[in-house]
Each structure stands twice: as structure tokens, then as C-alpha cells.
Design an enzyme around this catalytic site. Structure first.
Site, mmCIF file in Angstrom:
data_model
loop_
_atom_site.group_PDB
_atom_site.id
_atom_site.type_symbol
_atom_site.label_atom_id
_atom_site.label_comp_id
_atom_site.label_asym_id
_atom_site.label_seq_id
_atom_site.Cartn_x
_atom_site.Cartn_y
_atom_site.Cartn_z
ATOM 1 C CG ASP A 1 -1.882 1.143 1.241
ATOM 2 O OD1 ASP A 1 -2.951 0.985 0.609
ATOM 3 O OD2 ASP A 1 -1.594 2.199 1.854
ATOM 4 C CB ILE A 2 0.975 4.288 -2.159
ATOM 5 C CG1 ILE A 2 1.311 3.447 -3.398
ATOM 6 C CG2 ILE A 2 1.748 5.604 -2.193
ATOM 7 C CD1 ILE A 2 0.941 4.100 -4.707
ATOM 8 C CD GLU B 1 -4.617 3.970 -1.196
ATOM 9 O OE1 GLU B 1 -4.763 4.235 -0.009
ATOM 10 O OE2 GLU B 1 -5.546 4.056 -2.039
#
Length: 525
Positions: free
Chosen positions: A397-398, A440
Site C-alpha cells: 500500500d502507498i 493504492e
């Protein structure tokens, strides 16, 4: 042979005619022994005449036997009468002569001989002045001519008629047998073609077939049902404009990699260029044929047909044989039907691949989507369980991605997503699967990989993303982001898709709460 017999027959007649002329000129009577010899010669001569009554002559020279009979009677009667100096042997001679003709030539011709004999008989009697009996005596003798002709010629006629009928029926039977054999061969060939078409239809309608699989199956069908000994299925590589062998039968091992044909090159290339089929009975007489350095030196007959989609050539099918003139127009038409079916299959495969791509790929990043991720994960879990391999699932995950979208806009966020997806993809193996799980968040399936090895891969990705600055607009503005990741392992942490994803999510949650920009392994409570 028949013309030779005719020649000698007329030559014999000419000799007797000259002999008769000589007798009239020199008035020299011959002895009785010579007359007997002449008679015996004419009996043998009757056998020669019999040969001349074959159908091959009777069709062309129908009047010849009758002319020959008149000449024979006149010559024999006159010669014998002059040779013996009287007409005493004339009656038995004529009866014998009529019998010979009846026996060898049948009733009709012997009756003609009898009529001629009647006139000759009276003419010679008058010539020698030997008419001394009453009319009944001569009527009885003349009647014997016709009785001999009838009783000898009638059985011969019936026998000939039976023979002709038998020959006619035999010819009819042979013609019918030949016709039936041709019909049988035609039906047999049509049955084979129907079987081929049925098999092709079944293959084309089957699912999950690649072009290579379909080509191999088509090659097998052509070899089994049509008896084609050697043929190739070429597919056009649109990038190089070259024909490459997709499947083949009867060719030397490894020849597929050695034969690459440019469009327009040789017979095969010309078919690909023009879209017209070509049938060559003997390639040794055709300068366009290419032997590829002796790899195809045994080929004599060549048949090549195009595969087209929307009037555009996408490949060709070529069949070869070591015998000249082996293929027919019917073979070409059948191969055209096969090529048409294979073209449709190619088009369907392209459509299916496009649809699969649309339903399994993420439109923004080009990675697999959420749905395909679970489909592939299920397959990999089954394979790992079967072979007792390990399997790792990584969830990434960003960090603070919402802040990027709020600050720079969603277009900027999209550029970052594309850039991160590219980094993740480049860091993985071909056997691995990278998917955009949602928003994301990314997911990675690592087959035959322990979570320790997965940890190293995830750390490498995290470091690359951290060091990378992403251009988010046309002005050149750059933004840096970081990643957090969680890892689970099959079968230690879970044995189902949901279990592994949940465990990876828990590890990701742990990474987020531990300061982000880090990778965590799932640890059982």
C-alpha cells in the site's frame, strides 16, 4: 495389326485376280491337284476373313465383308472350273464355300454368298454348255445352297448373338462396376471431408485453446483423415512481415526454427502476398520454389492456400508430396475450407484474448485486476498443495496516498500509481503475478517462494520506490512516496485465498502502525 491384315487380304485377292486373267489369256488348264490346293487355300483364307469381321472393322467398313464374299465366290468358282476343265466339282465346291462362310461369318453373309453362287452356277453352266437337266434338278441344287446357309449359319448367328449379348452385358456390368467404384470413392472421400469438418468444428468451438494447440490439432486431423504426409501451418508475424511455422507434420525435426519466409518470397510468400491459392504439380519445373538449402529437396507436388481474416492474409497452409501431380483441385478446395475454419479460430482467439484482457487487466496500470488476482491465487494454491511447494502473498500500500491526491489532484495520483506499478512489475519474475488490488493497494503472488525470500523481494521494491521521484505534471513537478507491505505464506499462515489475503492484510496493518515505509511478516498471535 488390323490394317496389316486388310493389306494382305487385298494382296491375296489381287494375286487371284491376276491368275484368273492369265488363265483367260493363255487358255492353259491346270491340273486337279492344283485346284484342290486353291480350294484349301481359300478355306484358310476364310479364317483370315473371320478376323476381319471384328467390330473395329465392321464399324468402319460395313460393306467390306459382302464385297469380299462376291470377289471370293467369283474367283474360286472361275478358277476351279477352268483349272478342272469342267463344272462337275462346282456344285460341291459352292456348297462347301457357302458352308465355310456360314460357319465363319454367320447367316446373313452366307445368304449373300448363296445368292452370288446361284448366279455364278448358272453362268458357268451356260458358259460350258452343260445345261441338260430339267428345272427341278437345278431348283433342288440351288435350294441346297440356302439350306446349307440356313442350317450352318443359324446356330452361328445365335451363338454370335449370345456372344454379343454376353459381351454387351459384360461391358455394361464393367461400366456399372466402374461407376459404382467411382461413386464409392466419391462417397468415401466426402465422408472423410465431413468427418474433417466435424472435427474442425468441434475444435473451434472448444474453450481455452491457444493458437498453437488448435494448429496442432488441425495438423493431426489432416494427417489422420486425409492422409497428407507432409504439410505446414504458417502464421504471419505482423511485426516482421514473415511467415513462421506454427505446426507441421512430416517435416525434419527442428525445421520449424530454420524456415522463415518473407511475404512475397517463393510460392508460399506469394500466396501470402496475393491471397490466391496455388497448386504446383512439379516444383522441379517451377523456378519460384525454394528448397531452403536442401531441407525440402524431396518435394515434387506443392499445394498452398491462404488463411484470411477480413480479406487480410494472416497465414497459409501448405501441403507437399514426393510424387508429381499428387494433389487435385478437390484437395485444394478442401484445404481452403480448412484454412477458412482455422482463420475463424484465429479471429476468435484474438477476440477472446482481448475480452480476457479487458476483464482481467486494470485499465490504468496495465496490471491484473482484483478479480483475476483471486482466480490466479486459487490456481497457485492448488498447484502448491499438489507439489508441496511454498507460496507467498504480498500486500502493498502507498503511504499517505490520499494526501497526494488532495494536494496535487487525482491526475497526479494516477501518474504515481502507474510509476509504482512499473517498479513492482520490473522487480518480479515472469512466474510471479502482480495485481492492482484496489485504490493504492497492490498484491503479489510469489509461487515456490518462502516468506523469507518474499521479504527480500518486497524490501527491494520498497527501496526502489523510496528512491524514485515521480513526475506528476507537465511542469516537471516531482513527488516521492513510500510503500508498506505485509507478507503471508502457504501453507503455514493459511491454506485458502481469503486466509492468505487476510493474513497479509494483518501484516500490512502492522507495518502501517509501526511507522510505515516497512515490510512485515505475518506472525501468528
Amino acid at each position: 495389326m488390323g490394317n496389316l491384315k486388310l493389306f494382305f487380304t487385298f494382296k491375296i485377292r489381287l494375286i487371284f485376280a491376276l491368275s484368273l486373267l492369265a488363265l483367260f489369256l493363255i487358255h492353259t488348264p491346270l491340273n486337279k491337284q492344283f485346284a484342290v490346293v486353291i480350294f484349301l487355300e481359300f478355306i484358310g483364307y476364310g479364317f483370315v476373313c473371320k478376323k476381319l469381321f471384328d467390330k473395329q472393322f465392321s464399324r468402319k467398313l460395313k460393306s467390306f465383308p459382302y464385297i469380299a464374299a462376291i470377289v471370293d465366290v467369283v474367283l474360286v468358282s472361275t478358277l476351279v472350273s477352268f483349272a478342272t476343265g469342267g463344272i462337275k466339282p462346282l456344285f460341291p465346291l459352292l456348297c462347301a464355300f457357302i458352308g465355310v462362310y456360314a460357319f465363319f461369318a454367320g447367316l446373313r453373309l452366307s445368304l449373300s454368298v448363296a445368292v452370288v453362287s446361284t448366279f455364278i452356277y448358272f453362268a458357268l453352266f451356260k458358259f460350258f454348255g452343260a445345261i441338260s437337266h430339267d428345272a427341278s434338278y437345278y431348283i433342288v441344287r440351288i435350294s441346297l445352297f440356302y439350306i446349307v446357309s440356313f442350317f450352318v449359319g443359324m446356330p452361328v448367328n445365335q451363338k454370335d448373338k449370345h456372344r454379343e449379348n454376353s459381351e454387351f452385358l459384360t461391358r455394361r456390368l464393367e461400366a456399372e462396376i466402374e461407376k459404382n467404384n467411382k461413386m464409392k470413392e466419391k462417397i468415401k472421400k466426402q465422408a472423410k471431408e465431413l468427418v474433417v469438418m466435424h472435427e474442425l468444428g468441434r475444435i473451434m468451438n472448444s474453450e481455452n485453446n491457444s493458437l498453437k494447440e488448435i494448429s496442432d490439432k488441425v495438423a493431426f486431423i489432416l494427417a489422420r483423415h486425409l492422409g497428407l504426409k507432409s504439410f505446414c501451418i504458417f502464421i504471419l508475424n505482423e511485426e516482421t512481415s514473415q511467415l513462421e511455422i506454427k505446426s507441421s507434420v512430416g517435416l525434419p525435426k527442428g525445421i520449424e526454427r530454420k524456415i522463415v519466409i518473407n511475404v512475397g518470397e517463393g510460392i508460399t510468400g506469394k500466396v501470402a502476398k496475393t491471397g490466391d491459392p496455388m497448386l504446383i504439380n512439379d516444383v522441379s519445373k517451377d523456378e519460384r520454389f525454394t528448397y531452403f538449402g536442401g531441407l525440402c529437396r524431396n518435394i515434387r507436388s506443392y499445394l498452398c492456400v491462404p488463411m484470411t481474416i477480413d480479406n487480410k492474409v494472416v497465414g497459409v497452409i501448405s501441403a507437399t508430396d514426393d510424387k508429381p501431380g499428387y494433389f487435385t483441385v478437390a484437395d485444394m478446395n478442401l484445404l481452403m475450407d480448412v484454412a477458412s475454419h482455422l482463420s475463424v479460430a484465429m479471429q476468435n482467439i484474438k477476440y477472446v484474448d482481448k475480452l480476457r484482457s479487458m476483464t482481467s487487466m486494470d485499465g490504468l496500470t496495465g496490471l491484473c485486476n482484483h478479480r483475476f488476482f483471486y482466480h490466479r491465487l486459487k490456481q497457485e494454491i492448488a498447484s502448491a498443495g499438489r507439489y508441496r511447494d511454498k507460496l507467498s502473498v504480498v500486500m502493498m500500500d502507498i503511504d499517505f496516498f490520499k494526501r497526494v491526491n488532495d494536494t496535487y489532484g487525482h491526475k497526479a495520483g494516477d501518474r504515481i500509481l502507474i510509476g509504482v506499478a512499473s517498479i513492482i512489475q520490473s522487480a518480479c519474475r515472469e512466474s510471479d503475478l502482480v495485481a492492482r488490488y484496489g485504490g493504492e493497494e497492490f498484491a503479489i503472488i510469489l509461487p515456490r517462494t518462502s516468506k523469507e525470500r518474499a521479504m527480500a523481494i518486497a524490501e527491494r521494491i520498497r527501496e526502489r520506490v523510496k528512491k524514485r521521484s515521480f513526475c506528476i505534471n507537465n511542469e516537471g513537478t516531482k513527488v516521492s512516496v513510500t510503500l508498506s507491505a505485509g507478507i503471508s505464506e502457504f501453507p503455514t499462515d493459511g491454506q485458502t485465498c481469503n486466509a492468505l489475503v487476510e493474513k497479509s492484510d494483518e501484516a500490512l496493518y502492522c507495518a502501517k502502525h509501526s511507522g510505515r515505509n516497512r515490510v512485515e511478516l505475518y506472525i501468528s498471535q
